[in-house]
Design a protein around this motif. Structure first.
Motif, short mmCIF file in Angstrom:
data_model
loop_
_atom_site.label_atom_id
_atom_site.label_comp_id
_atom_site.label_asym_id
_atom_site.label_seq_id
_atom_site.Cartn_x
_atom_site.Cartn_y
_atom_site.Cartn_z
N GLU A 159 23.41 11.40 -12.15
CA GLU A 159 23.84 10.26 -11.37
C GLU A 159 25.36 10.14 -11.31
N PHE A 160 25.81 9.64 -10.20
CA PHE A 160 27.22 9.47 -9.92
C PHE A 160 27.82 8.36 -10.77
N VAL A 161 29.05 8.59 -11.25
CA VAL A 161 29.78 7.57 -11.99
C VAL A 161 31.00 7.12 -11.18
N THR A 162 31.87 8.06 -10.86
CA THR A 162 33.08 7.72 -10.13
C THR A 162 33.72 9.01 -9.61
N ALA A 163 34.64 8.86 -8.65
CA ALA A 163 35.31 10.03 -8.08
C ALA A 163 36.71 9.65 -7.62
N ILE A 164 37.55 10.67 -7.45
CA ILE A 164 38.93 10.45 -7.07
C ILE A 164 39.38 11.56 -6.13
N LYS A 165 40.17 11.19 -5.14
CA LYS A 165 40.78 12.17 -4.26
C LYS A 165 42.03 12.68 -4.95
N TRP A 166 42.09 14.00 -5.18
CA TRP A 166 43.17 14.53 -5.98
C TRP A 166 44.53 14.25 -5.37
N SER A 167 44.66 14.40 -4.06
CA SER A 167 45.97 14.34 -3.43
C SER A 167 46.59 12.95 -3.43
N ASN A 168 45.77 11.90 -3.27
CA ASN A 168 46.36 10.57 -3.14
C ASN A 168 45.85 9.56 -4.16
N GLY A 169 44.93 9.98 -5.01
CA GLY A 169 44.46 9.09 -6.07
C GLY A 169 43.48 8.02 -5.65
N VAL A 170 43.03 8.06 -4.42
CA VAL A 170 42.05 7.07 -3.97
C VAL A 170 40.74 7.30 -4.71
N THR A 171 40.17 6.23 -5.22
CA THR A 171 38.95 6.33 -6.02
C THR A 171 37.74 5.75 -5.31
N TYR A 172 36.61 6.19 -5.75
CA TYR A 172 35.33 5.70 -5.24
C TYR A 172 34.45 5.51 -6.46
N ASN A 173 34.01 4.27 -6.68
CA ASN A 173 33.33 3.93 -7.92
C ASN A 173 31.91 3.43 -7.68
N ARG A 174 31.09 3.71 -8.63
CA ARG A 174 29.75 3.14 -8.62
C ARG A 174 29.89 1.67 -9.00
N ASP A 175 29.33 0.81 -8.20
CA ASP A 175 29.53 -0.64 -8.38
C ASP A 175 29.16 -1.11 -9.78
N SER A 176 28.06 -0.61 -10.31
CA SER A 176 27.57 -1.10 -11.59
C SER A 176 28.44 -0.68 -12.76
N MET A 177 29.36 0.26 -12.53
CA MET A 177 30.18 0.77 -13.62
C MET A 177 31.67 0.52 -13.42
N LYS A 178 32.07 0.05 -12.28
CA LYS A 178 33.49 0.03 -11.95
C LYS A 178 34.31 -0.88 -12.87
N ASP A 179 33.67 -1.85 -13.48
CA ASP A 179 34.42 -2.75 -14.38
C ASP A 179 34.63 -2.14 -15.75
N ARG A 180 33.90 -1.09 -16.09
CA ARG A 180 34.00 -0.51 -17.41
C ARG A 180 34.54 0.92 -17.40
N PHE A 181 34.33 1.64 -16.31
CA PHE A 181 34.71 3.04 -16.24
C PHE A 181 35.84 3.22 -15.22
N THR A 182 36.84 3.99 -15.61
CA THR A 182 37.99 4.22 -14.74
C THR A 182 38.33 5.71 -14.70
N ILE A 183 38.48 6.24 -13.50
CA ILE A 183 38.88 7.63 -13.33
C ILE A 183 40.37 7.69 -13.02
N SER A 184 41.00 8.74 -13.52
CA SER A 184 42.41 8.96 -13.20
C SER A 184 42.69 10.45 -13.23
N ARG A 185 43.86 10.85 -12.71
CA ARG A 185 44.22 12.26 -12.79
C ARG A 185 45.69 12.40 -13.09
#
Length: 123
Positions: A46-72
């Motif tokens: 199952e999907f958790v979160t994702a990020i566009k490498w070039s500009n850092g735009v993220t896409y988060n699963r709603d149920s997890m976005k308050d607890r899980f954070t992606i970065s690069r």
């Protein structure tokens, strides 16, 4: 092909935090999106979160976005997953993935996967 190596998993008590790391190398990954997925025993990936490498735009699963954070970190070629307020139901193997040109939640859109790192949350 992009090579991905996860690290940082382990055993943590409920309410605790972990930061997973994903070392990225290979073909021009700067044009791709990076994602984190997880798979619990007996369940699908199952999907958790994702990020566009070039500009850092993220896409988060709603149920997890308050607890899980992606970065690069562009300089280190690393992707991270910061996980806070962990719950026993977060127990799973966590995978780093790469492939699509923009962040998506679909497993089939990603063509490169790491070996996974185990996260176990005790109650």
């Amino acid at each position: 092909q992009v090579q991905l190596v996860e690290s940082g998993g382990g055993l943590v008590q409920a309410g605790g935090s972990l930061r997973l790391s994903c070392a990225v190398s290979g073909r021009t990954f700067s044009r791709t999106a990076m994602g984190w997925f997880r798979q619990a025993p007996g369940k699908g990936r199952e999907f958790v979160t994702a990020i566009k490498w070039s500009n850092g735009v993220t896409y988060n699963r709603d149920s997890m976005k308050d607890r899980f954070t992606i970065s690069r970190d562009n300089a280190k070629n690393m992707v991270y997953l910061q996980m806070n307020s962990l719950k026993p139901e977060d127990t799973a193997v966590y995978y780093c993935a790469a492939g699509p040109s923009f962040p998506t939640a679909r497993v089939v859109d990603y063509d490169s996967w790491g070996q996974g790192t185990q996260v176990t949350v005790s109650s």
